[in-house]
Write a protein that holds these residues in place. Structure first.
Motif, PDB file in Angstrom:
ATOM      1  N   LYS A   1       2.278  -6.502   5.818  1.00  0.00           N
ATOM      2  CA  LYS A   1       1.405  -6.115   4.513  1.00  0.00           C
ATOM      3  C   LYS A   1       1.636  -6.294   3.282  1.00  0.00           C
ATOM      4  CE  LYS A   1      -0.158  -1.877   7.448  1.00  0.00           C
ATOM      5  NZ  LYS A   1      -0.459  -0.490   7.326  1.00  0.00           N
TER       6      LYS A   1
ATOM      7  N   ASP B   1       2.402   2.410   2.695  1.00  0.00           N
ATOM      8  CA  ASP B   1       3.393   2.301   3.646  1.00  0.00           C
ATOM      9  C   ASP B   1       4.925   2.474   3.336  1.00  0.00           C
ATOM     10  OD1 ASP B   1       1.614   1.606   6.120  1.00  0.00           O
ATOM     11  OD2 ASP B   1       1.198   0.258   4.513  1.00  0.00           O
TER      12      ASP B   1
ATOM     13  N   GLN C   1       6.233  -3.861   9.610  1.00  0.00           N
ATOM     14  CA  GLN C   1       5.091  -3.377   9.076  1.00  0.00           C
ATOM     15  C   GLN C   1       4.976  -3.955   7.722  1.00  0.00           C
ATOM     16  OE1 GLN C   1       4.981   0.856   8.746  1.00  0.00           O
ATOM     17  NE2 GLN C   1       2.892   1.131   9.337  1.00  0.00           N
TER      18      GLN C   1
ATOM     19  N   ASP D   1       0.709  -1.106   0.023  1.00  0.00           N
ATOM     20  CA  ASP D   1      -0.156   0.081   0.149  1.00  0.00           C
ATOM     21  C   ASP D   1       0.879   1.299  -0.032  1.00  0.00           C
ATOM     22  OD1 ASP D   1      -2.396  -1.311  -0.160  1.00  0.00           O
ATOM     23  OD2 ASP D   1      -2.343  -1.917   2.432  1.00  0.00           O
TER      24      ASP D   1
END
Length: 251
Positions: free
Chosen positions: A190, A132, A186, A130
């Motif tokens: 994801k 991030d 993170q 995404d």
């Protein structure tokens, strides 16, 4: 009339693009834009796209204008982002590459891809991550949207033809001793690409990076089933991948 365009040029610089909708929003109507082309203040690049007459537009100037004037999100990623962060392992001969990414919903127009830039474009639409791991960075006086190092190395191993240059990618991985474990965690949680996650973890382990020990691998889904990164190579049972022999044997 020339005062208006001079003010615009003073604001943007000469090595960038000027989009018609943005010019209109800044007080220069489409009729005036056509007049500036006629009077040789502007050159037309494509429909609704201009540059300062006779100027050389840089890729970074164009990407910056594309994002800021049109509200787009064209990302400088992969090896190019790592280069901008100071992690290039060699200086390329000739024109350097520029890896650019957008979402598949908002692809870069064909005229942009076909323009003769000062870098060779390697463009990909991607949704395996995404938003991030993105940051703004000033490069040559232009603000760019750039992948952070943690995201950029994932983009490297996820490229469609990544197998052809995996050893080069590993050379870069060896340099990434200061990746932030919380950011890596993170992104890996994801990330939608099993191949990218497995290759990333294999390379990080091979490089013996201290930050790898601070990851909670139980929260990272690396899928099931074998992944053949190359049809013939060495099988790594821990990550269930077949990788190039030269990478496997490299020490």
């Amino acid at each position: 009339m020339a005062i208006k365009i001079k003010q615009i040029i003073d604001k943007t610089g000469t090595d960038t693009l000027l989009f018609s909708s943005w010019l209109s929003a800044n007080g220069i109507s489409r009729t005036q834009q056509a007049a500036y082309v006629q009077s040789e203040w502007l050159d037309k690049v494509a429909y609704g796209v201009y540059k300062v007459a006779g100027a050389n537009v840089s890729l970074w100037g164009a990407v910056s204008a594309y994002n800021s004037q049109l509200g787009k999100e064209c990302i400088v990623g992969a090896e190019t982002a790592l280069e901008l962060h100071g992690f290039a392992h060699y200086v390329p001969m000739g024109k350097p590459l520029a890896f650019l990414y957008t979402s598949s919903l908002h692809p870069i127009p064909s005229w942009f891809l076909n323009y003769e830039w000062d870098r060779i474009l390697q463009y990909q639409t991607s949704s395996f991550l995404d938003k991030d791991g993105l940051q703004e960075m000033e490069v040559d006086g232009h603000m760019l949207l750039v992948s952070c190092p943690e995201r950029a190395i994932l983009e490297c191993v996820n490229r469609p033809h990544a197998a052809a240059s995996l050893l080069d990618t590993y050379y870069i991985m060896e340099l990434l001793t200061t990746l932030r474990p919380n950011v890596v965690q993170q992104l890996l949680e994801k990330c939608r690409s099993v191949k990218a996650k497995r290759l990333f973890l294999y390379m990080a382990e091979k490089a013996n990076h201290p930050w790898l020990k601070r990851l909670d691998l139980s929260k990272i889904d690396i899928g099931s089933g074998r992944r053949m990164i190359v049809p013939k190579g060495k099988f790594v049972s821990k990550y269930n991948i077949t990788i190039p022999t030269e990478l496997f044997n490299y020490v």
